[in-house]
Design an enzyme around this catalytic site. Structure first.
Site, PDB file in Angstrom:
ATOM      1  N   LYS A  75       1.063  -1.298   0.430  1.00 37.54           N
ATOM      2  CA  LYS A  75      -0.184  -0.043  -0.011  1.00 37.54           C
ATOM      3  C   LYS A  75       0.852   1.106   0.369  1.00 37.54           C
ATOM      4  O   LYS A  75       2.335   1.417   0.575  1.00 37.54           O
ATOM      5  CB  LYS A  75      -0.265   0.201   1.555  1.00 37.54           C
ATOM      6  CG  LYS A  75      -1.854   1.088   1.429  1.00 37.54           C
ATOM      7  CD  LYS A  75      -2.514   0.458   2.512  1.00 37.54           C
ATOM      8  CE  LYS A  75      -3.684   2.107   3.132  1.00 37.54           C
ATOM      9  NZ  LYS A  75      -4.758   1.819   3.934  1.00 37.54           N
ATOM     10  N   SER A 150      -9.673   2.200   3.153  1.00 41.03           N
ATOM     11  CA  SER A 150      -8.432   3.068   2.946  1.00 41.03           C
ATOM     12  C   SER A 150      -7.870   2.589   2.457  1.00 41.03           C
ATOM     13  O   SER A 150      -7.405   2.792   1.532  1.00 41.03           O
ATOM     14  CB  SER A 150      -7.751   3.567   3.159  1.00 41.03           C
ATOM     15  OG  SER A 150      -6.969   3.475   4.395  1.00 41.03           O
ATOM     16  N   SER A 174      -9.725  -0.419   7.919  1.00 41.75           N
ATOM     17  CA  SER A 174      -9.221  -0.182   6.380  1.00 41.75           C
ATOM     18  C   SER A 174      -9.144  -1.264   5.174  1.00 41.75           C
ATOM     19  O   SER A 174      -9.111  -1.017   3.871  1.00 41.75           O
ATOM     20  CB  SER A 174      -8.513   1.038   6.384  1.00 41.75           C
ATOM     21  OG  SER A 174      -8.929   2.589   6.396  1.00 41.75           O
TER      22      SER A 174
END
Ligand code: MG
Ligand code: ZN
Lengths: 496, 100, 506
Positions: A75, A150, A174
């Site tokens: 990520k 997210s 997330s």
């Protein structure tokens, strides 16, 4: 070869090489990955040369781990030496990390190949991967909808079969919420199980990295590789990486699954979602699990508690982005104060500013006790609720999110309603507990996630139940139709 | 009754070193007010005598042995510097009286 | 009105000392602690506050903080907490300083210091009259130092401010006193005593020139007999004893002038301008930042076990105050002499070794507190920096005590021994400096000098003793300094005044 299981099998049998796999993955990442807005950076050459080295190890029978030669994506909030990290923020454009983060280090040491970075909400603040300098990620099941956030980019690449696994980070859901939106497995481990060294901090006491995969078994492989004590992280639990795969025996007979009555109230959650979740729990029950009712009486307070704690920590964690040593500095600044104000105002997006302001406010003189300290006390009550619940059950089940993937743009102007969606996910972060979201069906063609929560360090139990569930169901084998998705997304972008 | 005034937001933004346009001031004040309205439900809870939790998982402080590792190469330290002079980071002049 | 504001007002001073802890690496990062390196050569990504880095506490600082706590009779907290103090400044890379706020590691101690009995002692005599004063230590807490901002255009070579983060993250102990001090000289006495303890117990080198020992002074005035404290100001960043003394004097004058005029003191942070010898306002309290302290979520509260504290207590060396008392008793020394000898651990050790080796504590104390200290001051060195070993000084003292070397010649040899070491006896023999105790030779020299200085001899004979020293000098000169001065004086007096006259000349 779009799952980690098939990739491992192919690499081990010599059906294809790591170089071939990485090449194919890179081109899918470049095509579907970019099109979906899920991939934001690729490292082609270095990944290929690492894959070549991996191939020689595989040929020599010296594989470093089950992940040897398999490609994955970080990520964009996990640093890797010599590579950019942006957190999807203008303020870190540009930033090249001068040091290696724990995730890149661990997985490379395991022989895995980092091929690039996935999209996310800026500084992991959001539930839709729309707050991003790279633009939104699209849900592979329906590109008019978000893939959650997210870690939306990570969920999307796994769902679309770009890579077999990806890493997400979870501060208030997330990993789990995008996993549920995209129909993949996402796990937030026990706080302290996975090192945060090299994870760009959002809220230090809540942040935790975890795997996103198709199956519970694959999740176990990745979790084994990334967990374990790290002396560079003071909040790392001094326990070795757990051996998880042996726990996946399909046996859930006698397992006590607690259903918190607060998670199943009428009106709060989409009835279709509730129906799928109930069906999922039935499945486990028919496999021998026992259902017990439990109560988490402070559930209605968890969202407020979470947002006070998380934003307070974030307001301080994000003070380092000041334009002095790295990242963006506003142009033409005349004095120091102007450098701070303009670099930060131009560098941060609206949601990040909103949270910095909220966090700054609740820590400031006169408000600390009423908001921040109060939230920390309620956090104790939330923890106690779980402790009590786990006296009578082994794990807790419920929906991951009150609805399926919502439309792009549907909530961007309504922060409170966006925040309220986190009601089932933030508790695990507040209480530091492990939790997993697994696909449990579809509602109107969109994936639904079943969430399982366990006691601290109870990852093996969660994975056993998740694996048992997947042995009896085939939701994880469903694939979104990607034909023509590029054209549809282009049209959407034009319309915006 | 509003929970947070534009003056509060202005003061908070100054603490956080953020500049807000008039429009942003208005929308931020509105948003923060709504968020705090939601947060105010915590006031209904009696937390008298409840210890605050900073970390959910009880741990002992790890201590690092006092051994110096080599410093990183200054060029690596300055790799991302927006402006530098020699091996120092350069920032605009500090106006007298600011800071510590 | 009296010139001295201290006649009208009682001065109330509390001090905050920041001292660098003696470690190899920083408080929360493994970067080396070094002084004088080029900018940003001693940093780790942690010190640069790179995205994703995390702090891990240095084990050694905990022991050092405990040592200081025990040495100041403080309590060591079983649990202490690291907090974040949030503010923006370019030498503070994270935008917050990790410090201990409401739960410090050390609290409630004291330090006994020697101060003039009269608070505003002026004359030498008043200053010499001293008593012991107990100064409360409110707390001592661990925190990280900031980097350095170089604002000076001449140094920076441009309009920019340059940032060097070598110092960022160096461990500090902030030691906060109670407002128990009543004059600049008491403040300095406290600081000297504290610094000496820090060095004794090896907690800090406390080198003020390197910025390892810095002081903030909180100052207020009140009328004598008043029980309420006045409004205080805080003078920041004083880093020499002279500037501390100067700053306090200047601030006392500034405040007293305001009060004399019926004005009110405004709470503020001040800076001291050494060149103008004046304090000026840096920041008013009402403009103070809101630091938004909260527990650092990246760190776990520090837990200290009793057994760990006891282990440190058992290793704690004898402290200066204990040493001073022991020296006075054991070696029968005066308090001023003892005070000098215990001023550093190396000095005290040097004294004890010398005293033992020369078998005369009195002589060793004398030589070290006067002659050797002068040599050290001239060179700006510590006794531990010298080539000179205690046994060598002891040998020199022994030669004097045995009458084989005159004190004067011994004193002349000292600088050489200080710089290069060597064997005093051998040097004495090589230079032919051995004392002349041969009375025949002294007789001859005295005879000659008397003949050449008849006028002076007559004056002495008529009862004026003043020229006696002149005659002695002549004889000593003629002996090349080797004659024993006592012997010379005795012979001169005998020869001039005849037998039976006392040799004592006052
Ligand atoms: Mg202070
Ligand atoms: Zn301090």
């Amino acid at each position: 070869m779009d799952s980690l299981t098939s990739q491992r099998a192919g690499l081990e049998s010599g059906e294809f090489s790591s170089v071939e796999l990485v090449e194919a993955t890179l081109s899918r990442a470049e095509a579907e990955g970019r099109t979906l807005g899920a991939v934001v950076g690729l490292r082609g050459e270095s990944a290929l040369s690492e894959a070549a080295a991996s191939d020689s190890r595989l040929r020599a029978g010296e594989a470093r781990s089950p992940l040897e030669g398999t490609p994955f994506l970080l990520k964009d909030n996990m640093v890797m030496q010599g590579e950019p990290t942006t957190c999807a923020s203008k303020i870190l454009e540009p930033f090249i990390s001068p040091y290696e983060g724990a995730m890149a280090e661990k997985l490379r040491a395991a022989g895995a190949i980092v091929i690039g970075r996935t999209n996310m909400d800026e500084f992991a603040m959001g539930s839709s991967t729309e707050n991003s300098i790279f633009g939104p990620s699209h849900n592979p099941w329906d590109p008019t909808r978000t893939c959650g956030g997210s870690s939306g980019g990570a969920a999307a690449v796994v769902a679309a079969g770009v890579t077999g696994y990806a890493l997400g980070s979870d501060t208030g859901g997330s990993i789990r919420q995008p996993a549920s939106f995209c129909g993949v497995v996402g796990m937030k481990p026990t706080y302290g199980r996975v090192s945060r060294f090299g994870l760009v901090a959002f809220a230090s006491s809540l942040d935790q990295i975890g795997p996103m995969t198709r199956t519970a078994r694959e999740c176990a492989w990745v979790l084994e590789a990334i967990s374990g004590h790290d002396e560079r992280d003071s909040t790392s639990i001094p326990e070795p990486a757990p051996r998880l795969e042996s726990a996946l025996d399909g046996d859930v007979s006698g397992l006590r699954i607690g259903l918190p009555k607060e998670y199943f109230v009428e009106g709060g959650t989409d009835p279709e979602v509730l129906a799928r979740v109930h069906a999922g729990i039935k499945e486990l029950e028919s496999a021998g699990a026992k259902i017990v009712e439990v109560s988490l009486p402070h559930t209605e307070y968890v969202v407020a508690t979470y947002y006070l704690v998380a934003t307070a920590e974030a307001s301080s964690n994000l003070a380092r982005y000041d334009g002095a040593r790295y990242g963006r500095r506003a142009e033409g600044v005349q004095d120091l104060d102007e450098m701070y104000r303009r670099s930060r105002s131009e560098g941060f997006g609206d949601e990040v500013k909103r949270r910095i302001l909220l966090g700054t406010y609740v820590l400031s003189a006169g408000y600390f006790d009423a908001y921040y300290r109060k939230a920390q006390q309620v956090r104790t009550l939330v923890r106690n609720d779980f402790q009590k619940a786990f006296d009578t059950c082994d794990l807790i089940a419920g929906p991951t999110y009150p609805e399926t993937a919502f439309g792009l743009g549907a909530k961007v102007d309504d922060p409170v309603s966006m925040y309220l969606g986190d009601i089932f996910t933030v508790s695990a972060n507040l209480a530091g507990l492990p939790a997993i979201s697994i696909p449990c069906g579809f509602a109107e063609g969109r994936p639904v996630g079943l969430q399982l929560l366990g006691p601290a360090l109870g990852e093996a139990g969660l994975l056993r139940a998740a694996d048992a569930f997947q042995r009896r169901t085939d939701f994880h084998e469903k694939r979104p139709v990607l034909d023509g998705i590029s054209e549809r997304i282009q049209e959407l972008e034009k319309a915006r | 009754m509003s929970r947070i005034s534009p003056e509060d937001v202005k003061r908070t933004a100054a603490l956080a070193r953020l500049s807000l346009s008039d429009d942003e001031m208005e929308s931020m004040t509105r948003d923060l007010d709504r968020i705090l309205e939601h947060a105010d439900q915590l006031k209904a809870l009696d937390t008298e005598g409840i210890e605050p939790t900073a970390h959910a998982i009880p741990l002992r402080t790890p201590l690092r042995v006092d051994r110096a590792a080599p410093a990183i190469d200054p060029e690596q330290a300055l790799l991302n510097a927006p402006l530098r002079e020699g091996t120092a980071f350069a920032v605009p002049k500090v106006i007298d009286g600011e800071g510590e | 009105m009296s010139q001295d504001p201290m006649d009208r007002y009682e001065v109330v001073i509390g001090l905050e000392v920041h001292t660098h802890l003696k470690t190899d690496s920083k408080l929360f990062s493994p970067a080396p602690v070094r002084y004088g390196d080029l900018p940003n050569h001693d940093v780790h990504p942690i010190d640069l506050a790179m995205p994703g880095v995390l702090p891990v506490l240095n084990q050694k600082v905990v022991g050092l903080a405990i040592r200081l706590g025990l040495a100041t009779h403080s309590s060591i907290q079983e649990r202490s907490v690291f907090s974040r103090k949030n503010y923006f400044y370019p030498d503070l890379p994270k935008g917050y300083q990790i410090s201990q706020y409401d739960e410090p590691v050390v609290s409630d101690g004291f330090l006994d210091i020697e101060v003039p009995t009269k608070v505003n002692a002026r004359s030498k005599k008043e200053k010499a009259e001293t008593c012991v004063k107990r100064v409360g230590i409110t707390r001592a807490h661990l925190e990280e130092d900031a980097g350095k901002s170089i604002h000076d255009t001449a140094v920076a070579g441009s309009d920019a401010t340059l940032i060097d983060l070598n110092r960022a993250g160096v461990p500090l102990l902030e030691i906060v006193s109670e407002p128990d001090l009543r004059s600049a000289s008491e403040a300095v006495a406290y600081l000297r005593s504290l610094r000496s303890i820090l060095r004794y117990i090896d907690v800090s080198d406390a080198d003020m020139e390197k910025g390892q020992f810095r002081c903030d002074a909180n100052i207020s005035l009140r009328l004598h007999g008043e029980s309420e404290f006045g409004t205080r100001t805080e003078i920041k960043n004083l880093n020499s004893f002279a500037s501390i003394e100067g700053a306090i004097h200047a601030e006392v004058i500034r405040q007293s002038e305001i009060l004399d005029d019926g004005g009110q003191i405004v709470q503020a942070t001040m800076l001291y301008d050494v060149d103008r010898n004046r304090t000026r306002v840096m920041r008013l309290k009402e403009n103070a930042d809101d630091y938004r302290y909260f527990d650092d979520p990246d760190l776990i509260p520090l837990q200290i076990e009793e057994a760990f504290i006891e282990a440190i207590r058992s290793e704690l060396p004898e402290l200066p105050e204990q040493k001073r008392v022991r020296f006075a008793e054991e070696y029968n020394l005066g308090s001023a002499e003892a005070e000098i000898l215990v001023s550093s651990r190396s000095m005290a050790d040097f004294f004890e070794e010398t005293a033992q080796a020369c078998d005369s504590a009195k002589a060793a104390a004398n030589w070290i507190s006067r002659d050797l200290r002068r040599e050290l001051n001239e060179r700006d060195l510590e006794v531990s920096d010298l080539e000179l070993e205690p046994v060598v000084l002891a040998k020199l003292i022994r030669l004097v005590e045995d009458g084989r070397l005159t004190a004067k010649n011994a004193r002349d040899l000292l600088p050489e021994l200080v710089d290069r070491g060597g064997d005093p006896e051998q040097i004495m023999q090589e230079r032919n400096l051995e004392a002349v105790s041969d009375s025949g030779l002294i007789d001859t020299l005295v005879q000659t000098v008397m003949q050449e200085n008849g006028e002076a001899v007559e004056l002495v004979r008529s009862g004026d003793d003043k020229p006696l020293n002149f005659l002695m000098g002549k004889v000593m000169q003629a002996s090349q300094g080797k004659a024993s001065p006592g012997e010379v004086r005795k012979t001169l007096v005998e020869k001039i005044k005849g037998n039976g006259t006392s040799g004592e000349v006052s």
